[in-house]
Scaffold this motif. Structure first.
Motif, PDB file in Angstrom:
ATOM      1  N   SER A 454       0.870  -1.173   0.000  1.00  0.00           N
ATOM      2  CA  SER A 454       0.000   0.000   0.000  1.00  0.00           C
ATOM      3  C   SER A 454       0.906   1.220   0.000  1.00  0.00           C
ATOM      4  O   SER A 454       2.068   1.133   0.380  1.00  0.00           O
ATOM      5  N   TYR A 455       0.346   2.285  -0.443  1.00  0.00           N
ATOM      6  CA  TYR A 455       1.156   3.506  -0.537  1.00  0.00           C
ATOM      7  C   TYR A 455       0.562   4.573   0.371  1.00  0.00           C
ATOM      8  O   TYR A 455      -0.642   4.629   0.591  1.00  0.00           O
ATOM      9  N   GLU A 456       1.422   5.373   0.872  1.00  0.00           N
ATOM     10  CA  GLU A 456       1.001   6.508   1.682  1.00  0.00           C
ATOM     11  C   GLU A 456       1.786   7.689   1.138  1.00  0.00           C
ATOM     12  O   GLU A 456       2.988   7.600   0.934  1.00  0.00           O
ATOM     13  N   ALA A 457       1.091   8.770   0.882  1.00  0.00           N
ATOM     14  CA  ALA A 457       1.789   9.916   0.321  1.00  0.00           C
ATOM     15  C   ALA A 457       1.270  11.176   0.998  1.00  0.00           C
ATOM     16  O   ALA A 457       0.184  11.176   1.581  1.00  0.00           O
ATOM     17  N   TYR A 458       2.072  12.159   0.901  1.00  0.00           N
ATOM     18  CA  TYR A 458       1.727  13.417   1.576  1.00  0.00           C
ATOM     19  C   TYR A 458       1.738  14.529   0.561  1.00  0.00           C
ATOM     20  O   TYR A 458       2.576  14.559  -0.343  1.00  0.00           O
ATOM     21  N   ILE A 459       0.821  15.431   0.750  1.00  0.00           N
ATOM     22  CA  ILE A 459       0.850  16.626  -0.093  1.00  0.00           C
ATOM     23  C   ILE A 459       0.474  17.804   0.786  1.00  0.00           C
ATOM     24  O   ILE A 459      -0.414  17.695   1.651  1.00  0.00           O
ATOM     25  N   VAL A 460       1.174  18.829   0.594  1.00  0.00           N
ATOM     26  CA  VAL A 460       0.913  20.032   1.382  1.00  0.00           C
ATOM     27  C   VAL A 460      -0.288  20.728   0.766  1.00  0.00           C
ATOM     28  O   VAL A 460      -0.406  20.790  -0.459  1.00  0.00           O
ATOM     29  N   GLU A 461      -1.159  21.161   1.633  1.00  0.00           N
ATOM     30  CA  GLU A 461      -2.382  21.800   1.128  1.00  0.00           C
ATOM     31  C   GLU A 461      -2.024  23.022   0.296  1.00  0.00           C
ATOM     32  O   GLU A 461      -0.879  23.458   0.265  1.00  0.00           O
ATOM     33  N   GLN A 551      -1.155  17.705   4.066  1.00  0.00           N
ATOM     34  CA  GLN A 551      -0.419  18.289   5.182  1.00  0.00           C
ATOM     35  C   GLN A 551      -0.803  19.747   5.356  1.00  0.00           C
ATOM     36  O   GLN A 551      -1.053  20.464   4.390  1.00  0.00           O
ATOM     37  N   ASP A 552      -0.804  20.065   6.585  1.00  0.00           N
ATOM     38  CA  ASP A 552      -1.251  21.406   6.952  1.00  0.00           C
ATOM     39  C   ASP A 552      -0.221  22.432   6.553  1.00  0.00           C
ATOM     40  O   ASP A 552       0.978  22.184   6.586  1.00  0.00           O
ATOM     41  N   GLN A 553      -0.780  23.609   6.170  1.00  0.00           N
ATOM     42  CA  GLN A 553       0.069  24.774   5.952  1.00  0.00           C
ATOM     43  C   GLN A 553      -0.446  25.876   6.859  1.00  0.00           C
ATOM     44  O   GLN A 553      -1.628  25.907   7.190  1.00  0.00           O
ATOM     45  N   ASN A 554       0.382  26.719   7.175  1.00  0.00           N
ATOM     46  CA  ASN A 554      -0.071  27.768   8.088  1.00  0.00           C
ATOM     47  C   ASN A 554      -0.832  28.826   7.298  1.00  0.00           C
ATOM     48  O   ASN A 554      -0.381  29.931   7.086  1.00  0.00           O
ATOM     49  N   ASP A 555      -1.978  28.435   6.887  1.00  0.00           N
ATOM     50  CA  ASP A 555      -2.738  29.335   6.037  1.00  0.00           C
ATOM     51  C   ASP A 555      -3.895  30.000   6.779  1.00  0.00           C
ATOM     52  O   ASP A 555      -4.659  30.739   6.213  1.00  0.00           O
ATOM     53  N   ASN A 556      -3.994  29.687   8.031  1.00  0.00           N
ATOM     54  CA  ASN A 556      -5.063  30.322   8.815  1.00  0.00           C
ATOM     55  C   ASN A 556      -4.444  31.042  10.003  1.00  0.00           C
ATOM     56  O   ASN A 556      -3.677  30.455  10.761  1.00  0.00           O
ATOM     57  N   LEU A 740       2.766  13.426  21.143  1.00  0.00           N
ATOM     58  CA  LEU A 740       3.372  12.355  20.333  1.00  0.00           C
ATOM     59  C   LEU A 740       4.858  12.167  20.616  1.00  0.00           C
ATOM     60  O   LEU A 740       5.461  11.260  20.097  1.00  0.00           O
ATOM     61  N   GLY A 741       5.352  13.094  21.441  1.00  0.00           N
ATOM     62  CA  GLY A 741       6.764  12.966  21.755  1.00  0.00           C
ATOM     63  C   GLY A 741       7.658  13.329  20.601  1.00  0.00           C
ATOM     64  O   GLY A 741       8.833  13.091  20.631  1.00  0.00           O
ATOM     65  N   THR A 742       7.108  13.903  19.561  1.00  0.00           N
ATOM     66  CA  THR A 742       7.937  14.244  18.418  1.00  0.00           C
ATOM     67  C   THR A 742       8.150  15.733  18.305  1.00  0.00           C
ATOM     68  O   THR A 742       8.818  16.181  17.393  1.00  0.00           O
ATOM     69  N   GLY A 743       7.575  16.465  19.188  1.00  0.00           N
ATOM     70  CA  GLY A 743       7.723  17.900  19.111  1.00  0.00           C
ATOM     71  C   GLY A 743       6.655  18.550  18.282  1.00  0.00           C
ATOM     72  O   GLY A 743       6.598  19.750  18.175  1.00  0.00           O
ATOM     73  N   THR A 744       5.818  17.733  17.663  1.00  0.00           N
ATOM     74  CA  THR A 744       4.715  18.331  16.906  1.00  0.00           C
ATOM     75  C   THR A 744       3.415  17.909  17.543  1.00  0.00           C
ATOM     76  O   THR A 744       3.343  16.924  18.280  1.00  0.00           O
ATOM     77  N   LEU A 745       2.412  18.650  17.186  1.00  0.00           N
ATOM     78  CA  LEU A 745       1.102  18.368  17.772  1.00  0.00           C
ATOM     79  C   LEU A 745       0.353  17.403  16.903  1.00  0.00           C
ATOM     80  O   LEU A 745       0.636  17.289  15.718  1.00  0.00           O
ATOM     81  N   PRO A 746      -0.581  16.719  17.513  1.00  0.00           N
ATOM     82  CA  PRO A 746      -1.397  15.827  16.685  1.00  0.00           C
ATOM     83  C   PRO A 746      -2.143  16.634  15.639  1.00  0.00           C
ATOM     84  O   PRO A 746      -2.439  17.801  15.838  1.00  0.00           O
ATOM     85  N   HIS A 747      -2.346  15.938  14.534  1.00  0.00           N
ATOM     86  CA  HIS A 747      -2.994  16.647  13.438  1.00  0.00           C
ATOM     87  C   HIS A 747      -4.384  17.068  13.774  1.00  0.00           C
ATOM     88  O   HIS A 747      -4.845  18.107  13.334  1.00  0.00           O
TER      89      HIS A 747
END
Ligand SMILES: *[C@@H]1O[C@H](CO)[C@@H](O)[C@H](O)[C@H]1NC(C)=O
Ligand SMILES: *[C@@H]1O[C@H](CO)[C@@H](O)[C@H](O)[C@H]1NC(C)=O
Length: 820
Positions: A454-461, A551-556, A740-747
Motif C-alpha cells: 500500500s502507498y502513503e503519500a503526503y501533499i501540502v495543502e 499536510q497542513d500549511q499555516n494558512d489560517n 506524540l513525543g515528536t515535538g509536533t502536535l497531533p494533526h
C-alpha cells in the motif's frame, strides 16, 4: 731215303696227332707239338724219342741238343727220357700278345750222323686274364635336367686273352636311371655307352653309384668292374612352396608403421641360388601394397595406415620367387582389431530454439542421433544431459530426444544451455558433447506487482492543481508486451465526490497528479485504488491502495474567540481595586484552525495603558495583575494582546481587552460611557444580528442533540461544566503538551473552551475541533445577545479586532458575550 716221322702227341685235351711232313731237306724231320700256356715247370711237352723214332741211346750218342733262337728259356730236352720239358712257365699273352697262333720254334740237332729235327710247339690260350679297366672308377656330373637318351661314353675293358677267352660283354647296375648300350665297331671292338633312360632328380638322389662289369667268355668266365659315380647337378626345377596356403594375422588399428604382423615362409627344394627366395606383395588394383610390405625374411610389415572403420579385414596376396623365376603364392588374411579411436558423433536432427514456458511436460525439444564408428563396446554410445535442468533424455536405439520433464518458468530461467554428452563404453571411454541453447518464450503468467502493498503519500495543502504527488510503480516479471504495465485509477468516491476529481494517474508512468488544490481544513486524507494492468492477452492486473495525507500549511491566522470583538459594543473586564498581585483579570482565548505548530499559539502584550499593571501569560493568554492596584490607576485600561501561531511564517491576530478598574458596576458604566462610540448606525446590522441569532439558535439545538449522543458515546470526554460562585474565568486546558513525543502536535487538534456570559452564568462549549467542529451555547446567551443588541450603541467597540485574514464562517458564528 726220307724217313717220315709221325709224332703223336697226346697231351691235354687238344692232342693233335698229325704226321708232320718235313719239307726241310733230307735230314730234316718236322715235329709239331701243342701245349697250353702256363704249364707247370717240368711238364712234358712231347716225347720226341718216340715221335721221332729215335732211340734214347741214339740221343745220348748223338749228343742231341736243342737249338732255338727264341725259346731257349722255355723248353728243355731230357736226353735220358727222350722228352721235351717245360723249363719255364710260358705266358702266351707275354709271348705272342694277340698274335695267333702262337708257337715256339726249336731244332734238335744230332751228331754222328748229323740229323736235324725241326720241332714247332704251339702255345694255346687259357683263360688266365680277366677283363680289366684302365681306371677303377669314373666320375660324371650330370645336370638333373639332362634329357633322357643322353649318352655318356664309358671306358672299354681290356682282356688279354684271345678268342673265346677274350672280352665278351658288359653289364651296368643298377639300371634305375641308366642303361648300357654297346655297339660293335669296325675293328671288332665295342663302343660302350651309358644312356639316360629316366630323368634324374637331384632332390631325390644327388649321388648315384653304378658298377660297370665286363665279362669274358672263358669258362669259368672272368670279369672286371669299374665304379661310376654320377653327381646330379641341381637345376631349378622346383618352385618355392609356402608353408601354408593361408596365413592369418591380426593387428590393432592404431599400430604404428613398421609393426610386423606375421612371418610367412616358403621353401625351395633346389639348391644354391636356385633356392634363394624373394617375397613380394602381389600388386593388385587395390592399394594393399601401399599398406603392407614384406621383407626378404618373409616378415609382413605395416607401412601404411589402417582403419578398422574403413576396412575390417585385408587380404594380402604374397608371392615367393626363386631366382630361376619360379614362384608360389599364398594369402594372408589380416583381421584389424578395433581400437576405441573414434569419438561418438552427435548429429542434431531437429531442434527447437525456443518453447513457451507453459509447454506441457514431455514436449520434445531436440532430436538427435549419436553413433560411434567403432565396434563392440567401443561403439556403444550413451548420452546424458547436464544436471539441474528440467529436461531429460529418452532414447530408442541410436536416436535420442530431449524432452521437458518439469514445468518451465521463463521468469526463473529464460534460457537453458543444454549440454548433451555422449560417451562410448571403450576403455578408456571417448566422449563428445554439444551445447544447445534453448530460449523459453514468455507467456503472460505474471500479474504486475506493486512495489509496496500500500502507498502513503503526503501533499501540502494549497497545492497547485496538476502537481504530481508521487509515483506508484508496479513491475511485471513477464517480458515485453506482457510486462508493459499501465496504471488505471479505480473508480471510487471521496466524500461523495468521484476520486477522479481529486487525483489522476498517468497510465504510462504511474505518476499521481493532484487534480485540484487541497485544503487541509476540509479534507485531511483520502484513499483510492490504482490498478496496474499488463499488456498481455488476456491482461493480468493487481490493485494497490493509496492513502494520500494532506499536510497542513499555516494558512489560517489565529482567531480570537474571547474577548469577543464586535463592531458595536465594548466589552470590559472588571478588576476590583482591591485586587491582589496576580489577580486573574481575564483570559484571551484564541484558536487556530490549522494544526500542529501552525496552531500552537502564543500570547504577548503588545500595547497597554499601563504596562506595569498587567501581564499576559504567553502560553495560556491569562491576563493578570502584576502589582497591587492603586487608587491612582485609571479606571479604563486598554490592553492590546497579539496572538501568534508557530507556523512558518507565523500568522497573528490582535485583540483589544478593555479592563475597568472599579469596585462597582455603575462606576464602570459611567466611566465606559465615555468610550468613544461608533455613531454610524448601520440598519443592516440589525437584520444580520437577527439572522445570526436564528442561526445560532438552530445550531444550538443541533449541538445539543449532538452533544448528548457524543456524551453517551464518549464517557471519558464528558465533562461536567464547572459552575462557580466566583466570576467564571475561561477554562483553557493545557493541550500544548507534546502528546506524540515528536515535538509536533497531533494533526487533529482538539480544544475545548468554556466561557461565561457573565460573572455567574455560563456558558458554551466548543466540541472537538476538526471536521466536526461543534459549537455549544448556553441558552442564556440568547438573552445576552438580545440585550447586547439593544445596548449596541453603548457597547460598540470602535477598535475592532485586527485580523490578518477574514474570519472563517465558524468564527463569524462565535458566540457573543455582553458584559452587563
Ligand atoms: C549459455 O551459454 C552462453 C554462451 O556460453 C552464455 O553466454 C550464457 O550465459 C549461458 N546461459 C546460461 C543460462 O548459462
Ligand atoms: C481490484 O479492485 C477492484 C475494486 O476494488 C476489485 O473489483 C478487483 O477484484 C480488484 N482486483 C484485484 C486483482 O485485486
Amino acid at each position: 731215303m726220307v724217313p717220315v716221322v709221325f709224332i703223336w702227341f697226346v697231351s691235354g685235351p687238344w692232342i693233335a696227332a698229325a704226321p708232320i711232313v718235313s719239307l726241310c731237306g733230307i735230314v730234316v724231320v718236322c715235329q709239331d707239338y701243342s701245349i697250353p700256356e702256363e704249364m707247370a715247370k717240368g711238364s712234358v711237352v712231347g716225347n720226341i724219342a718216340r715221335d721221332l723214332g729215335l732211340d734214347v741211346k741214339r740221343l745220348k750218342s748223338g749228343k742231341a741238343r736243342l737249338f732255338t733262337s727264341d725259346s731257349a728259356e722255355f723248353i728243355d730236352l731230357s736226353r735220358e727220357r727222350g722228352v721235351l720239358l717245360v723249363r719255364e712257365r710260358i705266358d702266351r699273352e707275354a709271348l705272342c700278345r694277340q698274335t695267333t697262333p702262337c708257337a715256339l720254334h726249336l731244332q734238335i740237332i744230332l751228331e754222328n750222323p748229323m740229323e736235324l729235327f725241326r720241332i714247332t710247339i704251339e702255345i694255346t690260350d687259357i683263360n688266365d686274364n680277366s677283363p680289366s679297366f684302365k681306371n677303377d672308377e669314373r666320375r660324371f656330373e650330370i645336370s638333373e635336367s639332362a634329357v633322357t637318351g643322353s649318352k655318356f661314353v664309358l671306358e672299354r675293358a681290356v682282356d688279354l686273352d684271345i678268342g673265346i677267352n677274350g672280352l665278351k660283354n658288359y653289364s651296368l647296375k643298377p639300371t634305375d636311371n641308366f642303361i648300357l648300350k654297346t655297339e660293335s665297331q669296325a675293328d671288332g671292338s665295342k663302343k660302350v655307352e651309358m644312356v639316360l633312360h629316366k630323368p634324374l632328380d637331384r632332390e631325390k638322389e644327388e649321388h648315384i653309384s653304378l658298377l660297370l662289369k665286363a665279362v669274358d667268355g672263358g669258362d669259368p668266365p672272368m670279369s672286371g668292374t669299374m665304379k661310376i659315380h654320377v653327381t646330379v647337378l641341381d637345376a631349378n626345377d622346383n618352385a618355392p612352396v609356402f608353408s601354408q596356403s593361408v596365413y592369418r594375422a591380426a593387428i590393432a588399428e592404431n599400430s604404428g608403421k613398421g609393426t610386423t604382423l606375421t612371418t610367412v615362409s616358403a621353401s625351395d627344394a633346389d639348391k644354391g641360388t636356385n633356392s634363394k627366395i624373394t617375397y613380394a606383395v602381389s600388386t593388385t588394383m587395390d592399394s594393399i601394397s601401399e599398406i603392407f610390405t614384406i621383407n626378404e625374411k618373409g616378415e609382413v610389415i605395416l607401412v601404411g595406415s589402417i582403419d578398422y572403420e574403413k576396412s575390417k579385414t585385408y587380404q594380402i596376396d604374397v608371392e615367393a620367387n626363386d631366382s630361376g623365376g619360379l614362384s608360389d603364392s599364398s594369402k594372408i588374411i589380416v583381421d584389424i582389431i578395433d581400437i576405441n579411436d573414434n569419438h561418438p558423433l552427435i548429429n542434431i536432427m531437429s531442434k527447437s530454439d525456443s518453447i513457451p514456458e507453459n509447454s506441457q511436460q514431455n514436449s520434445i525439444i531436440v532430436m538427435f542421433n549419436a553413433v560411434d564408428p567403432d565396434s563392440g563396446s567401443n561403439g556403444k554410445v550413451k548420452c546424458s544431459l547436464s544436471e539441474n535442468i528440467p529436461f531429460t533424455i529418452t532414447t530408442s536405439h541410436e536416436f535420442y530426444s530431449i524432452v521437458t520433464d518439469s514445468e518451465l518458468d521463463r521468469e526463473t530461467a529464460s534460457e537453458y544451455n543444454i549440454t548433451v554428452t555422449c560417451s562410448d563404453e571403450g576403455v578408456p571411454s571417448l566422449s563428445s558433447s554439444v551445447t544447445l541453447t534453448l530460449q523459453i518464450s514468455d507467456v503472460n503468467d505474471n500479474a504486475p506487482v506493486f512495489e509496496r502493498s500500500s502507498y502513503e503519500a503526503y501533499i501540502v495543502e494549497n497545492n497547485t492543481p496538476g502537481v504530481s504527488i508521487f509515483t506508484v510503480k508496479a513491475t511485471d516479471a513477464d517480458w515485453k508486451q506482457n510486462a508493459r504495465v499501465s496504471y488505471i485509477l479505480e473508480d471510487s468516491s471521496v466524500n461523495g465526490v468521484p476520486v477522479s476529481s481529486y487525483v489522476s494517474v498517468s497510465a504510462d508512468s504511474g505518476v499521481i497528479h493532484a487534480v485540484r488544490s487541497f485544503d487541509y481544513e476540509q479534507i485531511k486524507d483520502f484513499r483510492f485504488c490504482v490498478k496496474a494492468q499488463d499488456g498481455g492477452s488476456p491482461p493480468l492486473s493487481s490493485n494497490v491502495s493509496v492513502n494520500i495525507q494532506i499536510q497542513d500549511q499555516n494558512d489560517n491566522p489565529p482567531q480570537v474567540l474571547y474577548p469577543v470583538q464586535t463592531a458595536g459594543s465594548v466589552v470590559a473586564e472588571m478588576v476590583p481595586r482591591s485586587a491582589d498581585v496576580g489577580y486573574l483579570v481575564t483570559k484571551v482565548v484564541a484558536v487556530d484552525v490549522d494544526s500542529g505548530q501552525n496552531a500552537w499559539l502564543s500570547y504577548k502584550l503588545q500595547k497597554a495603558t499601563d504596562r506595569a499593571l498587567f501581564e499576559v501569560g504567553s502560553q495560556n493568554g491569562e491576563i493578570r495583575t502584576v502589582r497591587q492596584v492603586t487608587e491612582k490607576d485609571l479606571l479604563k485600561q486598554r490592553l492590546t494582546v497579539i496572538v501568534e501561531d508557530n507556523g512558518q511564517p507565523s500568522r497573528s491576530a490582535t485583540v483589544i481587552v478593555n479592563v475597568a478598574v472599579a469596585d462597582s458596576f455603575p462606576e464602570v458604566l459611567s466611566e465606559f460611557s465615555d468610550f468613544p462610540h461608533d455613531k454610524d448606525y448601520n440598519d443592516n446590522l440589525t437584520f444580520y444580528l437577527v439572522l445570526a441569532l436564528a442561526v445560532v439558535s438552530f445550531l444550538f439545538i443541533t449541538c445539543l442533540v449532538v452533544i448528548i449522543s457524543v456524551k453517551i458515546y464518549r464517557w471519558r470526554q464528558s465533562r461536567v461544566l464547572y459552575h462557580s460562585s466566583l466570576p467564571v474565568i475561561p477554562y483553557y486546558p493545557p493541550r500544548y503538551s507534546d502528546t506524540l513525543g515528536t515535538g509536533t502536535l497531533p494533526h487533529t487538534y482538539n480544544y475545548e473552551v468554556c466561557r461565561t456570559t457573565d460573572s455567574r452564568k455560563s456558558d458554551c462549549k466548543f466540541g472537538r475541533a476538526g471536521s466536526q467542529n461543534v459549537l455549544i451555547m448556553d441558552p442564556s446567551s440568547t438573552g445576552t445577545m438580545q440585550r447586547m443588541q439593544s445596548e449596541k450603541s453603548i457597547l460598540d467597540e470602535p477598535d475592532s479586532p485586527l485580523e490578518e485574514s477574514p474570519p472563517s464562517p465558524a468564527a463569524s458564528l462565535s458566540p457573543y458575550r455582553s458584559l452587563m
